[in-house]
Scaffold this motif. Structure first.
Motif, short mmCIF file in Angstrom:
data_model
loop_
_atom_site.label_atom_id
_atom_site.label_comp_id
_atom_site.label_asym_id
_atom_site.label_seq_id
_atom_site.Cartn_x
_atom_site.Cartn_y
_atom_site.Cartn_z
N LYS A 62 0.83 -1.20 0.00
CA LYS A 62 0.00 0.00 0.00
C LYS A 62 0.86 1.26 0.00
O LYS A 62 0.58 2.23 -0.71
N ALA A 63 1.95 1.24 0.78
CA ALA A 63 2.85 2.39 0.85
C ALA A 63 3.51 2.65 -0.51
O ALA A 63 3.65 3.81 -0.95
N LYS A 64 3.89 1.58 -1.17
CA LYS A 64 4.51 1.71 -2.49
C LYS A 64 3.53 2.31 -3.50
O LYS A 64 3.91 3.15 -4.34
N LYS A 65 2.28 1.88 -3.41
CA LYS A 65 1.26 2.38 -4.31
C LYS A 65 0.98 3.87 -4.06
O LYS A 65 0.83 4.66 -5.00
N LEU A 66 0.91 4.25 -2.79
CA LEU A 66 0.67 5.65 -2.44
C LEU A 66 1.82 6.54 -2.91
O LEU A 66 1.60 7.64 -3.43
N LYS A 67 3.05 6.04 -2.77
CA LYS A 67 4.21 6.81 -3.22
C LYS A 67 4.16 7.04 -4.73
O LYS A 67 4.50 8.13 -5.22
N ARG A 68 3.74 6.03 -5.43
CA ARG A 68 3.62 6.15 -6.89
C ARG A 68 2.57 7.19 -7.26
O ARG A 68 2.78 8.00 -8.17
N HIS A 69 1.43 7.18 -6.55
CA HIS A 69 0.38 8.16 -6.83
C HIS A 69 0.86 9.59 -6.54
O HIS A 69 0.54 10.52 -7.28
N ILE A 70 1.63 9.74 -5.46
CA ILE A 70 2.17 11.06 -5.12
C ILE A 70 3.09 11.55 -6.22
O ILE A 70 3.03 12.71 -6.65
N ALA A 71 3.95 10.67 -6.71
CA ALA A 71 4.88 11.04 -7.77
C ALA A 71 4.16 11.41 -9.05
O ALA A 71 4.53 12.38 -9.74
N LEU A 72 3.11 10.67 -9.39
CA LEU A 72 2.35 10.96 -10.61
C LEU A 72 1.62 12.30 -10.52
O LEU A 72 1.32 12.92 -11.55
N ASN A 73 1.35 12.74 -9.31
CA ASN A 73 0.61 13.99 -9.13
C ASN A 73 1.52 15.21 -9.07
O ASN A 73 1.22 16.24 -9.68
N ILE A 74 2.66 15.10 -8.36
CA ILE A 74 3.46 16.30 -8.09
C ILE A 74 4.83 16.29 -8.77
O ILE A 74 5.59 17.25 -8.62
N HIS A 75 5.15 15.23 -9.50
CA HIS A 75 6.44 15.23 -10.19
C HIS A 75 6.48 16.38 -11.18
O HIS A 75 5.47 16.75 -11.78
N GLN A 76 7.64 16.94 -11.36
CA GLN A 76 7.79 18.12 -12.21
C GLN A 76 7.27 17.90 -13.62
O GLN A 76 6.72 18.81 -14.25
N ASP A 77 7.41 16.70 -14.12
CA ASP A 77 6.95 16.40 -15.48
C ASP A 77 5.43 16.22 -15.56
O ASP A 77 4.87 16.20 -16.67
N LYS A 78 4.77 16.09 -14.41
CA LYS A 78 3.33 15.84 -14.38
C LYS A 78 2.51 17.09 -14.00
O LYS A 78 1.29 17.02 -13.93
N LEU A 79 3.20 18.19 -13.75
CA LEU A 79 2.49 19.40 -13.33
C LEU A 79 1.73 20.03 -14.50
O LEU A 79 2.21 19.99 -15.65
N PRO A 80 0.57 20.61 -14.25
CA PRO A 80 -0.16 21.33 -15.31
C PRO A 80 0.67 22.49 -15.84
O PRO A 80 1.42 23.14 -15.09
N SER A 81 0.56 22.75 -17.11
CA SER A 81 1.38 23.80 -17.73
C SER A 81 1.08 25.18 -17.16
O SER A 81 1.96 26.05 -17.14
N MET A 82 -0.15 25.37 -16.68
CA MET A 82 -0.54 26.69 -16.16
C MET A 82 -0.01 26.96 -14.76
O MET A 82 -0.15 28.06 -14.25
N CYS A 83 0.57 25.96 -14.11
CA CYS A 83 1.16 26.17 -12.78
C CYS A 83 2.42 25.32 -12.62
O CYS A 83 2.52 24.49 -11.72
N SER A 84 3.35 25.55 -13.50
CA SER A 84 4.61 24.79 -13.45
C SER A 84 5.81 25.73 -13.39
O SER A 84 6.86 25.46 -13.99
#
Length: 273
Positions: A230-252
């Motif tokens: 579960k911890a590994k899955k949560l870490k992956r979700h966090i990375a997909l949300n806030i990783h620099q490459d995943k940020l919306p263009s309007m707030c990067s």
């Protein structure tokens, strides 16, 4: 022959006077019809006076109605601007906020204005820990759109493609509002030298996946195989949300990217605890 007595003469005079009134009663000269119509008018007036009074129309308090409408508009606008935020995979970043108290003030009416007008604002609010019916639908739609490769459908020119683009843009704006709130708090804590407090006291309340991940880390990394998974899955979700490459263009911008890098470093440190 004896002359008629005074009594007989008096009777004859009375009979003649009575005969003089007979045409008016029989209607020979049209006066009888007028008499009859007058009688009907009196009868109709008498009957109408006996009818029950009509129920008077209900007069609404325009001031109360205007205040209720302004209050409802304020609540709707607040809930739209402070609803739940999701990542690109339909997962909750932050639950929505509910207005607990709304205060309204009457505006000064200018000449020619139609009725009273009110200005309302939310005086108190609280964070809820659930999704509304509409937000649940939004989350499911985001999940389905991601499975259908939403990014690849942006080139479509049909009505369906326009709807998806608008929906995606709306959710990206909601994510950026959340990230902007984080940045304000992060900058304030960094200035005071209390970034640890930012993670522990603020981000735990503002980011659902991070709160769950931190809880597992504080319990020793999950302990069991299920907890670690579960911890590994949560870490992956966090990375997909806030990783620099995943940020919306309007707030990067640089400031947000720096903050996100600090959060990811902190998440890595929690894993080592």
């Amino acid at each position: 022959m004896r002359p008629p007595s005074r009594f007989l003469l008096l009777v004859n005079l009375l009979l003649l006077e009575a005969l003089a009134y007979l045409p008016a009663a029989t209607g020979d000269d049209g006066q009888g019809e007028a008499f009859a119509s007058n009688s009907q008018e009196h009868e109709s007036a008498a009957s109408s006076s006996q009818e029950p009074f009509a129920t008077p129309p209900v007069v609404k308090n325009s001031r109360a109605v205007a205040k209720a409408r302004a209050k409802a508009d304020c609540k709707r606008k607040f809930e739209e601007d402070n609803g739940a935020s999701f990542d690109a995979y339909g997962r909750v970043i932050r639950y929505g906020t509910t207005p607990d108290e709304i205060k309204c003030e009457e505006k000064r009416s200018a000449k020619g204005d139609d009725g009273p007008k009110f200005s309302c604002k939310v005086a108190a609010s609280s964070r809820r820990q659930y999704l509304t019916k509409e937000e649940k639908v939004t989350s499911k739609q985001l999940i389905a759109d991601k499975q259908e490769e939403l990014d690849s459908s942006f080139g479509s020119t049909g009505a369906e493609g326009a709807v998806k683009r608008n929906k995606f843009k709306k959710e990206q704006k909601a994510r950026c509002r959340v990230f902007d709130d984080w940045l304000k708090e992060y900058a304030a804590h960094e200035k005071d030298g209390s970034t640890k407090s930012f993670f522990k006291d603020y981000l735990t309340k503002e980011y659902e996946d991070y709160a769950a991940y931190r809880k597992i880390a504080e319990m020793g990394g999950g302990g069991s195989k299920k907890g670690k998974k579960k911890a590994k899955k949560l870490k992956r979700h966090i990375a997909l949300n806030i990783h620099q490459d995943k940020l919306p263009s309007m707030c990067s911008g640089d400031e947000i990217r720096t903050m996100m890098a600090a959060i990811m470093t902190h998440v890595e440190d929690l894993e080592k605890c």
